[in-house]
Design an enzyme around this catalytic site. Structure first.
Site, PDB file in Angstrom:
ATOM      1  N   ASP A   1       0.911  -1.291  -0.031  1.00 19.06           N
ATOM      2  CA  ASP A   1      -0.120  -0.083  -0.017  1.00 19.06           C
ATOM      3  C   ASP A   1       0.721   1.310   0.008  1.00 19.06           C
ATOM      4  O   ASP A   1       0.727   2.139  -0.642  1.00 19.06           O
ATOM      5  CB  ASP A   1      -1.034   0.068   1.245  1.00 19.06           C
ATOM      6  CG  ASP A   1      -2.006  -1.023   1.162  1.00 19.06           C
ATOM      7  OD1 ASP A   1      -2.147  -1.523   0.131  1.00 19.06           O
ATOM      8  OD2 ASP A   1      -2.768  -1.462   2.123  1.00 19.06           O
TER       9      ASP A   1
ATOM     10  N   SER B   1     -16.494 -22.878 -29.762  1.00 15.02           N
ATOM     11  CA  SER B   1     -16.795 -23.681 -28.443  1.00 15.02           C
ATOM     12  C   SER B   1     -16.272 -25.224 -28.687  1.00 15.02           C
ATOM     13  O   SER B   1     -15.466 -25.414 -29.707  1.00 15.02           O
ATOM     14  CB  SER B   1     -18.263 -23.771 -28.126  1.00 15.02           C
ATOM     15  OG  SER B   1     -18.896 -24.301 -29.180  1.00 15.02           O
TER      16      SER B   1
ATOM     17  N   LYS C   1     -11.307 -27.764 -16.952  1.00 13.92           N
ATOM     18  CA  LYS C   1     -12.210 -26.710 -17.939  1.00 13.92           C
ATOM     19  C   LYS C   1     -12.961 -25.912 -16.945  1.00 13.92           C
ATOM     20  O   LYS C   1     -13.687 -26.144 -16.131  1.00 13.92           O
ATOM     21  CB  LYS C   1     -13.401 -27.583 -18.558  1.00 13.92           C
ATOM     22  CG  LYS C   1     -14.261 -26.653 -19.497  1.00 13.92           C
ATOM     23  CD  LYS C   1     -15.209 -27.541 -20.259  1.00 13.92           C
ATOM     24  CE  LYS C   1     -15.947 -26.665 -21.198  1.00 13.92           C
ATOM     25  NZ  LYS C   1     -16.879 -25.651 -20.693  1.00 13.92           N
TER      26      LYS C   1
HETATM   27  S1  IVH Z   1     -10.122 -23.932 -25.305  1.00 13.52           S
HETATM   28  C1  IVH Z   1     -11.219 -23.893 -29.730  1.00 13.52           C
HETATM   29  N1  IVH Z   1      -9.548 -24.743 -22.595  1.00 13.52           N
HETATM   30  O1  IVH Z   1     -15.213 -23.950 -22.848  1.00 13.52           O
HETATM   31  C2  IVH Z   1     -11.334 -24.126 -28.302  1.00 13.52           C
HETATM   32  N2  IVH Z   1     -11.641 -23.805 -23.360  1.00 13.52           N
HETATM   33  O2  IVH Z   1     -16.794 -24.998 -24.894  1.00 13.52           O
HETATM   34  C3  IVH Z   1     -11.340 -22.990 -27.413  1.00 13.52           C
HETATM   35  N3  IVH Z   1     -13.220 -23.377 -21.240  1.00 13.52           N
HETATM   36  O3  IVH Z   1     -15.931 -21.136 -24.569  1.00 13.52           O
HETATM   37  C4  IVH Z   1     -11.625 -23.227 -25.905  1.00 13.52           C
HETATM   38  N4  IVH Z   1     -11.726 -23.997 -20.055  1.00 13.52           N
HETATM   39  O4  IVH Z   1     -14.990 -20.731 -22.167  1.00 13.52           O
HETATM   40  C5  IVH Z   1     -10.469 -24.125 -23.636  1.00 13.52           C
HETATM   41  N5  IVH Z   1      -8.853 -25.110 -20.548  1.00 13.52           N
HETATM   42  C6  IVH Z   1      -9.991 -24.590 -21.449  1.00 13.52           C
HETATM   43  C7  IVH Z   1     -11.100 -24.098 -20.961  1.00 13.52           C
HETATM   44  C8  IVH Z   1     -11.835 -23.844 -21.888  1.00 13.52           C
HETATM   45  C9  IVH Z   1     -13.041 -23.439 -20.073  1.00 13.52           C
HETATM   46  C10 IVH Z   1     -14.342 -22.742 -21.815  1.00 13.52           C
HETATM   47  C11 IVH Z   1     -14.315 -21.600 -22.750  1.00 13.52           C
HETATM   48  C12 IVH Z   1     -15.055 -22.291 -24.031  1.00 13.52           C
HETATM   49  C13 IVH Z   1     -15.674 -23.029 -23.854  1.00 13.52           C
HETATM   50  C14 IVH Z   1     -15.825 -24.156 -24.921  1.00 13.52           C
END
Ligand code: IVH
Length: 699
Positions: free
Chosen positions: A39, A84, A117
């Site tokens: 701080d 996705s 994920k």
């Molecule tokens: S890779 C082309 N890695 O999952 C792939 N996504 O269903 C791009 N997500 O919208 C996504 N953890 O919000 C990736 N370790 C991870 C992730 C991840 C969460 C989410 C992300 C995406 C969704 C896809």
């Protein structure tokens, strides 16, 4: 004033040190100095910047919080779409994924980068020459919302990139992809605060994160502690970005001081994928954030490129999701909730239990018959299931564990809120309070419904506020909303004058609406959004609707005797007529039209052919329009007399296509159907309006 060298150097030093400690504190969760020392440095830097305003740059650690709230988030196009992932739920599906990958690549074995994920919100962060210049939510993958000001308040997002593994300068452009989330500890803290302030608690960390990131006032976002975890790179130009492996990308991001999951690994066959999944599932509860599965990505980026994409998901990656969670708990009691139309809904009161990332204290039991069918008794040991955002439900009862003192549920004969008689009509599953709008519970629901997004769309008029206003007799009906003053609201004690002012403004703004929204907002039983639209289209003005009898109403497409009777009953009630008149008198207004009924009744009028212009025309929407939301476009088309359907066929008259149209576009082209862009649609709507009867405004 020019800046002495040593001052400039001192500022640079302070910034570098503050950033390092920021990183240790927010990204690594491993601070190395006491807060007070941090701080002190921060205040020193602030003092310097105050004296020498030239020192202030947007990427200074003192510049995280912007000032003015926004009216709405600007929309932005992602340079590289944010796709996705396909899902896998079972071991077989994971094995099939691995087999497909190996077959497509023609190899024996493949290396996978495996990651948790995150259960948050995907965002894209844009860095130009190493400086954070903007960030957006995923949106539909192609167009997201610009939430830059809010992202700046997230302390673990670097405002500029650390030198990291780049051998030279930072890339001219670097997009970092990752997830904004709220750590479990921060979520619990926030909910304790919400409770103390008599505000509504958030359901789970993801909702809290979403609610916080989508605040128009970055000042509010700044008070919520959000976190960010990086998992990939979007577009990049110039400079060094690893181009060989996903695991290297993660290392690179970590070297730039982005938080990354500690649980990232590289494994090499389906069995190892499944083991990783089991291991993560085992530690899931102890992770600092919520996850909803694991993600497997082919590690080699060249192989990723070869595998490519199917529709909107990559072939080189898959999300292995955890199953919906089920837990056992005790059914403490069954409460009765009174809905807008007086429906009494039994709700299970549960011994609080943590399931699927949230503490669950109640679950819906739907109705009396459902309770009988599941043989639920108060005191029972019950299995509760919660999947994602769905309302928790009681799956089954463990009858063997039923205590002796378990009690059967009896539907009350009177409304628990107003005491009026409760009746269940023959052939109906629901029991209803007969108190009508004398019942405070029904009054609250009526106001809430009127203000809801798809009705009058009044921002800020939510559960808590309506409850307080009705309980304090500040309002009785929706019409009373338009008589509210700032003082009355501010006097409620939970609202500052400023937010009271915002609510008043939102109420004022809602006065200009559409007939369909107004009809829907009245909350007539059996009149949902679609029926309201049909009625508005058919009658074109409110008085004709109010005067219609049951036979007349049944001329409207899709309206049968039951709905017709509900409408007649509604407008037969003096109280309802009063509310409608008060609403009109306070300036609620919409554009009126002759309607179809009128046109049919008097074929000699010019209106008939004009109304016919779009009436009966069938539209299909595809892709993202630049300005209109899908809902807006639909509303406009329907107001013009057209109908919007989901798929293209020979019967389709127009396909309205925006950015990244789907297969509907190709189909339309194949069938030779007229394809319009947004401007074309607007033109068409204007043309069909231009020669319509004069538009009257009621007021
Ligand atoms: S890779 C082309 N890695 O999952 C792939 N996504 O269903 C791009 N997500 O919208 C996504 N953890 O919000 C990736 N370790 C991870 C992730 C991840 C969460 C989410 C992300 C995406 C969704 C896809």
């Amino acid at each position: 004033m020019s800046i002495p060298d040593e001052i400039w150097q001192q500022a640079q030093m302070l910034r570098a040190t503050i950033e390092l400690h920021n990183y240790r504190y927010y990204a690594l969760d491993a601070p190395t100095i006491p807060d007070a020392e941090y701080d002190k440095m921060f205040r020193e830097l602030q003092a310097l910047e105050q004296r020498y305003s030239q020192l202030v740059t947007p990427d200074s650690p003192t510049q995280r919080i912007g000032v003015a709230p926004l009216k709405e988030f600007p929309k932005i196009f992602h340079r590289t779409p944010m796709l996705s992932l396909g899902n896998a739920f079972t071991a077989e599906e994971v094995e099939a994924f691995d087999r497909r990958v190996r077959q497509t690549l023609g190899v024996e074995s493949v290396e996978y980068a495996v990651e948790p994920k995150f259960d948050g919100l995907a965002v894209n962060l844009r860095y130009e020459k190493g400086v954070f210049v903007g960030g957006a939510t995923r949106g539909d993958g192609y167009i997201g919302e610009d939430v830059t000001l809010n992202l700046r308040t997230v302390k673990s997002i670097p405002l500029h990139l650390h030198a990291g593994l780049s051998p030279d300068k930072p890339p001219a452009l670097l997009e970092v992809r990752g997830e904004v989330l709220m750590l479990k500890v921060d979520f619990e803290k926030l909910n304790r605060q919400q409770l103390a302030r008599n505000e509504r608690e958030f359901i789970n960390p993801r909702n809290a994160a979403a609610g916080s990131l989508r605040q128009l006032d970055p000042g509010i976002t700044a008070t919520r502690r959000l976190s960010f975890f990086a998992y990939g790179v979007g577009a990049s130009e110039g400079g060094y970005v690893p181009g060989d492996k996903q695991s290297r990308v993660i290392d690179y991001l970590a070297s730039l001081r982005f938080p990354v999951a500690r649980e990232c690994k590289v494994v090499s066959d389906a069995a190892a994928l499944l083991k990783y999944h089991r291991d993560i599932q085992g530690v899931r509860e102890h992770l600092p954030y919520d996850i909803d599965g694991t993600v497997y990505k082919v590690n080699d980026l060249v192989q990723q490129g070869k595998l490519g994409f199917v529709s909107r998901a990559p072939r080189f990656a898959v999300a292995h999701k955890f199953p919906a969670q089920e837990v056992v708990t005790e059914l403490l009691g069954i409460d009765i909730q009174v809905g807008r139309t007086g429906t009494l809904t039994p709700v299970a009161r549960l011994r609080p239990v943590f399931v699927g990332g949230a503490t669950v204290t109640n679950a819906t039991l739907h109705n009396e018959d459902e309770i009988r069918r599941k043989e639920v008794m108060i005191g029972d040991s019950v299995i509760v299931r919660r999947a994602g955002d769905v309302i928790p439900e009681i799956v089954a009862v463990n009858k063997e564990k039923r205590p002796r003192e378990a009690k059967p549920f009896v539907m009350p004969g009177s409304c628990p809120v107003c005491g009026a008689r409760a009746v269940r009509l023959l052939g109906e599953t629901v029991t209803r309070c007969t108190g009508g709008l004398f019942c405070p519970a029904q009054r609250k629901q009526a106001v809430l419904h009127f203000a809801s997004r798809r009705a009058m769309n009044i921002d800020g008029v939510g559960d808590k506020l309506v409850e307080q206003m009705v309980d304090n007799a500040i309002i009785r009906t929706p019409a009373d909303l338009y008589k509210l003053g700032v003082t009355a609201l501010a006097n409620l004690g939970r609202m500052a004058e400023k937010s009271a002012g915002n609510v008043i403004n939102a109420i004022e703004k809602s006065k200009s609406t559409t007939l369909a929204r107004f009809i829907y907002g009245l909350g007539i039983r059996n009149v949902g959004e679609t029926t309201a639209k049909e009625l508005a289209r058919y009658f074109g003005n409110l008085d004709r609707l109010m005067l219609a009898d049951a036979d007349g109403l049944q001329q409207v497409p899709d309206i049968g005797p039951v709905v017709a009777e509900s409408i007649v009953d509604f407008f037969a009630e003096r109280h309802n007529l009063e509310v409608v008149e008060q609403l009109r008198a306070s300036g609620v207004r919409w554009e009126e039209s002759a309607g179809i009924q009128q046109a049919r009744a008097s074929p000699d009028q010019t209106t008939i052919s004009e109304v016919g212009k779009l009436s009966g025309k069938i539209f299909v929407l595809t892709g993202t329009l630049p300005n209109l939301s899908r809902e807006d476009a639909k509303e406009k088309i329907e107001l013009g007399g057209g109908k919007v359907v989901g798929s293209v066929s020979k019967k389709t008259h127009y396909v309205v296509a925006g950015a990244d149209p789907g297969s509907k576009y190709d189909k339309a082209a194949e069938l030779g159907i007229t394809i319009l862009d947004e401007a074309g649609l607007v033109q068409l709507l204007q043309d069909s309006q231009a020669d319509l009867h004069p538009i009257s405004r009621n007021s």
